[in-house]
Design a protein around this motif. Structure first.
Motif, PDB file in Angstrom:
ATOM      1  N   ASP A 232       1.010  -1.164   0.116  1.00  0.00           N
ATOM      2  CA  ASP A 232       0.270  -0.308  -0.146  1.00  0.00           C
ATOM      3  C   ASP A 232       0.848   1.257  -0.356  1.00  0.00           C
ATOM      4  O   ASP A 232       0.432   2.408  -0.675  1.00  0.00           O
ATOM      5  CB  ASP A 232      -0.983  -0.115   1.147  1.00  0.00           C
ATOM      6  CG  ASP A 232      -2.113   1.080   1.449  1.00  0.00           C
ATOM      7  OD1 ASP A 232      -2.910   1.636   0.306  1.00  0.00           O
ATOM      8  OD2 ASP A 232      -2.134   1.539   2.230  1.00  0.00           O
ATOM      9  N   LEU A 233       2.554   0.956   0.699  1.00  0.00           N
ATOM     10  CA  LEU A 233       3.072   2.361   0.784  1.00  0.00           C
ATOM     11  C   LEU A 233       3.497   2.739  -0.088  1.00  0.00           C
ATOM     12  O   LEU A 233       4.255   3.608  -0.698  1.00  0.00           O
ATOM     13  CB  LEU A 233       3.678   2.180   2.270  1.00  0.00           C
ATOM     14  CG  LEU A 233       3.581   1.947   3.399  1.00  0.00           C
ATOM     15  CD1 LEU A 233       4.524   1.498   4.617  1.00  0.00           C
ATOM     16  CD2 LEU A 233       2.838   3.727   4.107  1.00  0.00           C
ATOM     17  N   LEU A 234       3.576   1.361  -1.422  1.00  0.00           N
ATOM     18  CA  LEU A 234       4.900   1.691  -2.130  1.00  0.00           C
ATOM     19  C   LEU A 234       3.990   1.988  -3.929  1.00  0.00           C
ATOM     20  O   LEU A 234       4.565   1.557  -4.679  1.00  0.00           O
ATOM     21  CB  LEU A 234       5.737   1.187  -2.247  1.00  0.00           C
ATOM     22  CG  LEU A 234       6.518   0.971  -0.733  1.00  0.00           C
ATOM     23  CD1 LEU A 234       7.836  -1.497  -0.962  1.00  0.00           C
ATOM     24  CD2 LEU A 234       7.630   1.736  -1.336  1.00  0.00           C
ATOM     25  N   LYS A 235       2.626   1.538  -3.351  1.00  0.00           N
ATOM     26  CA  LYS A 235       1.839   1.501  -4.729  1.00  0.00           C
ATOM     27  C   LYS A 235       2.103   2.623  -5.862  1.00  0.00           C
ATOM     28  O   LYS A 235       1.601   2.811  -7.056  1.00  0.00           O
ATOM     29  CB  LYS A 235       0.229   1.227  -4.466  1.00  0.00           C
ATOM     30  CG  LYS A 235      -0.081   2.811  -3.476  1.00  0.00           C
ATOM     31  CD  LYS A 235      -1.970   2.499  -3.429  1.00  0.00           C
ATOM     32  CE  LYS A 235      -2.293   3.710  -2.743  1.00  0.00           C
ATOM     33  NZ  LYS A 235      -3.686   3.366  -1.934  1.00  0.00           N
ATOM     34  N   LYS A 236       2.449   3.675  -5.120  1.00  0.00           N
ATOM     35  CA  LYS A 236       2.422   4.756  -6.897  1.00  0.00           C
ATOM     36  C   LYS A 236       3.870   4.712  -7.190  1.00  0.00           C
ATOM     37  O   LYS A 236       4.317   5.297  -7.886  1.00  0.00           O
ATOM     38  CB  LYS A 236       2.567   6.074  -5.453  1.00  0.00           C
ATOM     39  CG  LYS A 236       0.944   6.847  -5.181  1.00  0.00           C
ATOM     40  CD  LYS A 236       1.279   8.037  -5.348  1.00  0.00           C
ATOM     41  CE  LYS A 236      -0.247   8.549  -4.313  1.00  0.00           C
ATOM     42  NZ  LYS A 236       0.028  10.077  -4.019  1.00  0.00           N
ATOM     43  N   VAL A 237       4.649   3.999  -6.882  1.00  0.00           N
ATOM     44  CA  VAL A 237       5.688   3.407  -6.972  1.00  0.00           C
ATOM     45  C   VAL A 237       5.311   2.624  -8.558  1.00  0.00           C
ATOM     46  O   VAL A 237       6.794   2.269  -8.901  1.00  0.00           O
ATOM     47  CB  VAL A 237       6.793   3.145  -6.144  1.00  0.00           C
ATOM     48  CG1 VAL A 237       8.431   2.912  -6.759  1.00  0.00           C
ATOM     49  CG2 VAL A 237       6.828   3.946  -4.928  1.00  0.00           C
ATOM     50  N   GLY A 238       4.850   1.434  -8.293  1.00  0.00           N
ATOM     51  CA  GLY A 238       4.319   0.588  -9.762  1.00  0.00           C
ATOM     52  C   GLY A 238       5.717  -0.252  -9.117  1.00  0.00           C
ATOM     53  O   GLY A 238       5.521  -1.174 -10.439  1.00  0.00           O
ATOM     54  N   VAL A 239       5.187  -0.865  -8.306  1.00  0.00           N
ATOM     55  CA  VAL A 239       6.506  -2.632  -7.921  1.00  0.00           C
ATOM     56  C   VAL A 239       5.601  -3.228  -7.521  1.00  0.00           C
ATOM     57  O   VAL A 239       4.740  -3.059  -6.367  1.00  0.00           O
ATOM     58  CB  VAL A 239       7.656  -1.940  -6.942  1.00  0.00           C
ATOM     59  CG1 VAL A 239       8.733  -1.103  -7.658  1.00  0.00           C
ATOM     60  CG2 VAL A 239       7.345  -1.975  -5.617  1.00  0.00           C
ATOM     61  N   VAL A 240       6.152  -4.866  -7.143  1.00  0.00           N
ATOM     62  CA  VAL A 240       5.404  -5.766  -6.485  1.00  0.00           C
ATOM     63  C   VAL A 240       6.280  -5.888  -5.398  1.00  0.00           C
ATOM     64  O   VAL A 240       7.235  -6.463  -5.936  1.00  0.00           O
ATOM     65  CB  VAL A 240       4.950  -7.013  -7.345  1.00  0.00           C
ATOM     66  CG1 VAL A 240       4.263  -8.477  -6.757  1.00  0.00           C
ATOM     67  CG2 VAL A 240       4.130  -6.344  -8.818  1.00  0.00           C
ATOM     68  N   VAL A 241       5.385  -5.930  -4.577  1.00  0.00           N
ATOM     69  CA  VAL A 241       6.620  -6.509  -2.713  1.00  0.00           C
ATOM     70  C   VAL A 241       6.494  -8.018  -3.051  1.00  0.00           C
ATOM     71  O   VAL A 241       5.128  -8.277  -2.562  1.00  0.00           O
ATOM     72  CB  VAL A 241       5.850  -5.610  -1.882  1.00  0.00           C
ATOM     73  CG1 VAL A 241       6.216  -6.211  -0.425  1.00  0.00           C
ATOM     74  CG2 VAL A 241       6.303  -4.281  -1.509  1.00  0.00           C
ATOM     75  N   LYS A 242       7.148  -8.861  -2.798  1.00  0.00           N
ATOM     76  CA  LYS A 242       8.006  -9.931  -2.454  1.00  0.00           C
ATOM     77  C   LYS A 242       7.927 -10.738  -0.942  1.00  0.00           C
ATOM     78  O   LYS A 242       6.883 -11.527  -0.818  1.00  0.00           O
ATOM     79  CB  LYS A 242       8.413 -10.307  -3.469  1.00  0.00           C
ATOM     80  CG  LYS A 242       8.775 -10.014  -4.626  1.00  0.00           C
ATOM     81  CD  LYS A 242       7.209 -10.352  -5.709  1.00  0.00           C
ATOM     82  CE  LYS A 242       7.396 -11.811  -6.227  1.00  0.00           C
ATOM     83  NZ  LYS A 242       6.786 -12.245  -6.977  1.00  0.00           N
ATOM     84  N   SER A 243       8.754  -9.389  -0.430  1.00  0.00           N
ATOM     85  CA  SER A 243       8.759 -10.057   0.699  1.00  0.00           C
ATOM     86  C   SER A 243       9.265  -8.899   1.851  1.00  0.00           C
ATOM     87  O   SER A 243      10.271  -7.960   0.950  1.00  0.00           O
ATOM     88  CB  SER A 243       9.967 -11.104   1.197  1.00  0.00           C
ATOM     89  OG  SER A 243      10.037 -12.089   1.796  1.00  0.00           O
ATOM     90  N   VAL A 244       9.343  -8.969   3.114  1.00  0.00           N
ATOM     91  CA  VAL A 244       9.502  -7.485   3.708  1.00  0.00           C
ATOM     92  C   VAL A 244      10.369  -8.515   5.200  1.00  0.00           C
ATOM     93  O   VAL A 244      10.366  -9.298   5.926  1.00  0.00           O
ATOM     94  CB  VAL A 244       8.564  -6.440   4.584  1.00  0.00           C
ATOM     95  CG1 VAL A 244       9.248  -6.176   5.193  1.00  0.00           C
ATOM     96  CG2 VAL A 244       7.994  -6.757   3.211  1.00  0.00           C
ATOM     97  N   LYS A 245      11.557  -8.297   5.411  1.00  0.00           N
ATOM     98  CA  LYS A 245      12.759  -8.352   6.751  1.00  0.00           C
ATOM     99  C   LYS A 245      13.147  -7.766   7.499  1.00  0.00           C
ATOM    100  O   LYS A 245      13.502  -6.361   6.547  1.00  0.00           O
ATOM    101  CB  LYS A 245      13.973  -9.344   6.235  1.00  0.00           C
ATOM    102  CG  LYS A 245      13.209 -10.871   5.862  1.00  0.00           C
ATOM    103  CD  LYS A 245      14.679 -11.505   5.131  1.00  0.00           C
ATOM    104  CE  LYS A 245      13.411 -13.626   3.890  1.00  0.00           C
ATOM    105  NZ  LYS A 245      15.206 -13.854   4.099  1.00  0.00           N
ATOM    106  N   PRO A 246      13.485  -7.434   8.751  1.00  0.00           N
ATOM    107  CA  PRO A 246      13.899  -6.830   9.055  1.00  0.00           C
ATOM    108  C   PRO A 246      15.743  -6.395   8.481  1.00  0.00           C
ATOM    109  O   PRO A 246      16.577  -7.441   7.952  1.00  0.00           O
ATOM    110  CB  PRO A 246      14.670  -6.882  10.521  1.00  0.00           C
ATOM    111  CG  PRO A 246      13.559  -8.272  10.936  1.00  0.00           C
ATOM    112  CD  PRO A 246      13.509  -8.762   8.949  1.00  0.00           C
TER     113      PRO A 246
END
Length: 261
Positions: free
Chosen positions: A44-58
């Motif tokens: 949601d935070l990056l929707k304007k960037v046009g990327v697909v978020v695959k994973s989030v890690k520290p």
């Protein structure tokens, strides 16, 4: 009067006070216990960037989330601070070694590996074979007789068959939609299974007209395989292990690749 160094120290301490006052007593040092970012939230935070978020890690460095993203089929890393208001593109590097310490190191490496196909499913029976048909090493070349780059590369393939006698070069005729005349040229070469006609096609010479429906099916089968496996340009090479390489190479480089050097 305060010295300049004292004023700078005072300013630095004043700047840090809000952060110090916000720190929780008894912090365990595990930032993930307080700071979290989910894949849907990052998306949601990056929707304007046009990327697909695959994973989030520290991130290995405190204060950041490391986000593995994909754009137009290519992987990348973004670093987002804990306030979730700032993003930096790139990989965190550890000093003094200057080595990447990305949490997504393995995922990024896997995503950047050249794509592979199952060579047993390539319709090789529709190929015209250059070099040694019984060679232990098989190179598959998806090529278009009206493609200028393929025309140049064909001369390198002719050199390769001379310097690599154990290589079977399977020429997979793959006419592109932008070259409408290439389809019939590909058909007649396959019909006759003729290296002479293949040379003439790349030399821009006139070829006889195709006369068998079976050749139409053969070329369509190659096109279908290519489209299903991400092959959409020429020349495209498939190495014996199934690795896909876009673009031609000189004969010596190809020989070394096939020898595993």
């Amino acid at each position: 009067m305060l010295k300049l160094s004292s004023l700078l120290l005072l300013a630095a301490v004043t700047f840090m006070l809000p952060s110090i006052s916000e720190a929780k007593e008894g912090c365990s040092g595990d930032c993930t216990s307080c700071h979290k970012l989910t894949v849907p939230e990052a998306s949601d935070l990056l929707k304007k960037v046009g990327v697909v978020v695959k994973s989030v890690k520290p991130s290995p460095a405190n204060g950041f989330f490391e986000i593995l993203v994909e754009k137009e089929g290519k992987p990348g890393l973004l670093l987002m601070d804990y306030s979730k208001k700032h993003v930096v593109q790139g990989v965190m590097v550890k000093l003094p070694e200057f080595q990447s310490v990305a949490s997504h190191q393995q995922e990024l490496a896997d995503a950047q590996k050249p794509p592979k196909v199952d060579v047993s499913k390539i319709p090789a029976s529709n190929a015209v074979v250059m070099g040694n048909p019984k060679g232990s090493k098989k190179l598959f070349v998806f090529t278009d007789p009206d493609c200028p780059y393929c025309r140049q590369f064909h001369t390198e393939l002719k050199k390769l068959e001379k310097i690599a006698p154990d290589v079977a070069i399977h020429v997979m005729l793959f006419p592109l939609p932008m070259h409408p005349a290439a389809f019939d040229k590909a058909r007649v070469v396959v019909e006759k299974n003729s290296l002479e006609l293949l040379d003439k096609a790349f030399e821009g010479k006139e070829l006889p007209k195709p006369g068998k429906d079976s050749s139409k099916d053969a070329i369509n089968e190659i096109i279908k395989f290519g489209n299903a496996n991400g092959i959409n340009g020429t020349p495209t090479l498939v190495l014996p292990d199934g690795s896909i390489m876009v673009g031609g190479r000189d004969a010596e480089s190809l020989k070394k690749m096939l020898e595993g050097k």
